[in-house]
Scaffold this active site. Structure first.
Site, PDB file in Angstrom:
ATOM      1  N   ASP A  14      -6.214  -0.859  -7.858  1.00 63.26           N
ATOM      2  CA  ASP A  14      -5.762  -1.797  -6.821  1.00 63.26           C
ATOM      3  C   ASP A  14      -6.662  -3.030  -6.902  1.00 63.26           C
ATOM      4  O   ASP A  14      -7.523  -3.262  -6.055  1.00 63.26           O
ATOM      5  CB  ASP A  14      -5.900  -1.097  -5.458  1.00 63.26           C
ATOM      6  N   SER A  15      -6.482  -3.791  -7.964  1.00 66.24           N
ATOM      7  CA  SER A  15      -7.463  -4.838  -8.293  1.00 66.24           C
ATOM      8  C   SER A  15      -6.933  -6.234  -7.993  1.00 66.24           C
ATOM      9  O   SER A  15      -5.747  -6.425  -7.703  1.00 66.24           O
ATOM     10  CB  SER A  15      -7.787  -4.759  -9.792  1.00 66.24           C
ATOM     11  N   HIS A  55       0.818  -1.213   0.000  1.00 61.03           N
ATOM     12  CA  HIS A  55       0.000   0.000   0.000  1.00 61.03           C
ATOM     13  C   HIS A  55       0.857   1.270   0.000  1.00 61.03           C
ATOM     14  O   HIS A  55       0.489   2.264  -0.625  1.00 61.03           O
ATOM     15  CB  HIS A  55      -0.989  -0.034   1.170  1.00 61.03           C
ATOM     16  N   ASP A  65     -10.018  -3.335   0.635  1.00 61.36           N
ATOM     17  CA  ASP A  65      -9.489  -3.519   1.996  1.00 61.36           C
ATOM     18  C   ASP A  65      -9.164  -2.169   2.637  1.00 61.36           C
ATOM     19  O   ASP A  65      -8.954  -2.084   3.846  1.00 61.36           O
ATOM     20  CB  ASP A  65      -8.228  -4.396   1.949  1.00 61.36           C
TER      21      ASP A  65
HETATM   22  N1  SAM Z   1      -4.051  -5.070  -2.233  1.00 58.62           N
HETATM   23  C1  SAM Z   1      -4.475  -6.422  -2.482  1.00 58.62           C
HETATM   24  C2  SAM Z   1      -3.973  -6.945  -3.797  1.00 58.62           C
HETATM   25  O1  SAM Z   1      -3.432  -6.207  -4.590  1.00 58.62           O
HETATM   26  O2  SAM Z   1      -4.146  -8.142  -4.032  1.00 58.62           O
HETATM   27  C3  SAM Z   1      -5.970  -6.490  -2.471  1.00 58.62           C
HETATM   28  C4  SAM Z   1      -6.616  -5.630  -3.484  1.00 58.62           C
HETATM   29  S1  SAM Z   1      -8.326  -5.411  -3.231  1.00 58.62           S
HETATM   30  C5  SAM Z   1      -8.812  -6.614  -2.096  1.00 58.62           C
HETATM   31  C6  SAM Z   1      -8.894  -6.033  -4.805  1.00 58.62           C
HETATM   32  C7  SAM Z   1     -10.313  -5.596  -4.979  1.00 58.62           C
HETATM   33  O3  SAM Z   1     -10.650  -5.424  -6.348  1.00 58.62           O
HETATM   34  C8  SAM Z   1     -11.335  -6.616  -4.444  1.00 58.62           C
HETATM   35  O4  SAM Z   1     -11.950  -6.078  -3.295  1.00 58.62           O
HETATM   36  C9  SAM Z   1     -12.309  -6.834  -5.591  1.00 58.62           C
HETATM   37  O5  SAM Z   1     -13.645  -6.945  -5.157  1.00 58.62           O
HETATM   38  C10 SAM Z   1     -12.080  -5.577  -6.406  1.00 58.62           C
HETATM   39  N2  SAM Z   1     -12.489  -5.689  -7.813  1.00 58.62           N
HETATM   40  C11 SAM Z   1     -12.315  -6.729  -8.652  1.00 58.62           C
HETATM   41  N3  SAM Z   1     -12.851  -6.458  -9.860  1.00 58.62           N
HETATM   42  C12 SAM Z   1     -13.371  -5.195  -9.780  1.00 58.62           C
HETATM   43  C13 SAM Z   1     -14.044  -4.348 -10.705  1.00 58.62           C
HETATM   44  N4  SAM Z   1     -14.288  -4.749 -11.967  1.00 58.62           N
HETATM   45  N5  SAM Z   1     -14.417  -3.110 -10.286  1.00 58.62           N
HETATM   46  C14 SAM Z   1     -14.157  -2.698  -9.011  1.00 58.62           C
HETATM   47  N6  SAM Z   1     -13.521  -3.467  -8.072  1.00 58.62           N
HETATM   48  C15 SAM Z   1     -13.141  -4.703  -8.473  1.00 58.62           C
END
Ligand code: SAM
Length: 277
Positions: A154-155, A61, A85
């Site tokens: 951050d996906s 982060h 998160d």
């Molecule tokens: N920092 C950690 C990493 O990089 O693995 C966690 C990142 S965060 C938990 C990833 C987030 O992206 C998830 O909460 C997921 O629900 C979200 N996400 C996945 N596809 C998405 C989309 N099309 N639009 C918005 N959020 C999305």
């Protein structure tokens, strides 16, 4: 003795000894699990992949946020896509001059569960500057009329709900809603194992075809496949060099990022340069 295990490749497993599996839920979008572990404290996984843990989340982060924020000290409006998160938002709220932080997260259950089980990363999601928007980031950037100085993607990986966040159309829409010296940074996979290296090359090719400036920077994250992790840096006009305020930075008391790390993270090993060419 209980273990959490994920496959980094078909031939490599990564296991963490756990004390307790404290929560599990099949949401509309993905499987959400929280664990307590001996080595990494509390962590959560989405569809069986490590997302964030108490012990090393600061690395990811801090690097995701402070490198772009110090490449362009005039950033005022930020869009975070994914990041449910709250760790990236937490780092952004350190900057007193930010006007607004829009967080577009597809899965509200991730946000609510992190607020309950992982306050370390989620506790700034209620900051007055933060607008929580539960929507698909790919749709959001195609429809919004707002202009941002920084977009942080951050996906999750480019499979499942995250897939739409790695397409040329998505990057073209991000380009459209970025200001003149706008920057996009994203989770850019890893150069090490075959699968993540393939993803990395694909992402880089698409960013390069959309942005005049597109490169990667690196950090070492023990709980991501191979530990050698990349971030994408794409911009309309600004190179990724350090232009920040070191006094302000020293007041943040960060644990990973600093000016020297900023510069060093852009120096890539020969094999990575080779793969990106
Ligand atoms: N920092 C950690 C990493 O990089 O693995 C966690 C990142 S965060 C938990 C990833 C987030 O992206 C998830 O909460 C997921 O629900 C979200 N996400 C996945 N596809 C998405 C989309 N099309 N639009 C918005 N959020 C999305």
């Amino acid at each position: 003795m209980k273990w959490y295990t994920e496959y980094w490749t078909n031939h490599v497993k990564f296991s963490i000894r756990i004390k307790k599996h404290i929560y599990t839920k099949e949401t509309r979008f993905q499987k959400l699990d929280f664990y307590d572990s001996y080595e990494f404290g509390r962590f959560f996984a989405l569809d069986g992949y490590m997302m964030a843990n108490e012990k090393d989340e600061f690395i990811y982060h801090e690097m995701m946020v402070h490198l772009p924020m110090n490449a362009n000290p005039d950033i005022r409006n930020v869009l975070v896509i994914g990041g449910g998160d709250g760790g990236s938002v937490r780092e952004l709220t350190r900057y007193p001059f930010l006007a607004c932080i829009d967080l577009v997260e597809i899965d509200e259950e991730v946000v609510r569960a992190c607020q309950e089980f992982l306050p370390l990363t989620a506790h700034k999601l209620t900051d007055p500057k933060v607008n929580l928007i539960f929507a698909d980031g790919a749709e959001f950037v195609s429809e919004t009329k707002k202009v941002y100085d920084l977009i942080i993607v951050d996906s999750t990986d480019p499979i499942g709900p995250g897939e739409g966040l790695f397409t040329p159309r998505f990057y073209r829409n991000c380009y459209r809603i970025l200001s003149g010296d706008g920057i996009l940074v994203n989770q850019h996979e890893s150069p090490y194992f075959d699968d993540t290296r393939k993803d990395m090359k694909q992402i880089h090719k698409k960013l390069k075809s959309t942005f005049p400036i597109a490169t990667v920077y690196q950090a070492f994250i023990p709980t991501y496949p191979s530990g050698h992790w990349l971030f994408g840096f794409a911009s309309k006009s600004l190179s990724p060099e350090f232009r920040g305020d070191e006094d302000l930075l020293s007041r943040f008391k960060l644990r990973y990022y600093n000016k020297a790390v900023h510069i060093a993270s852009l120096a890539l090993p020969n094999y990575v340069e080779e793969e990106l060419r």
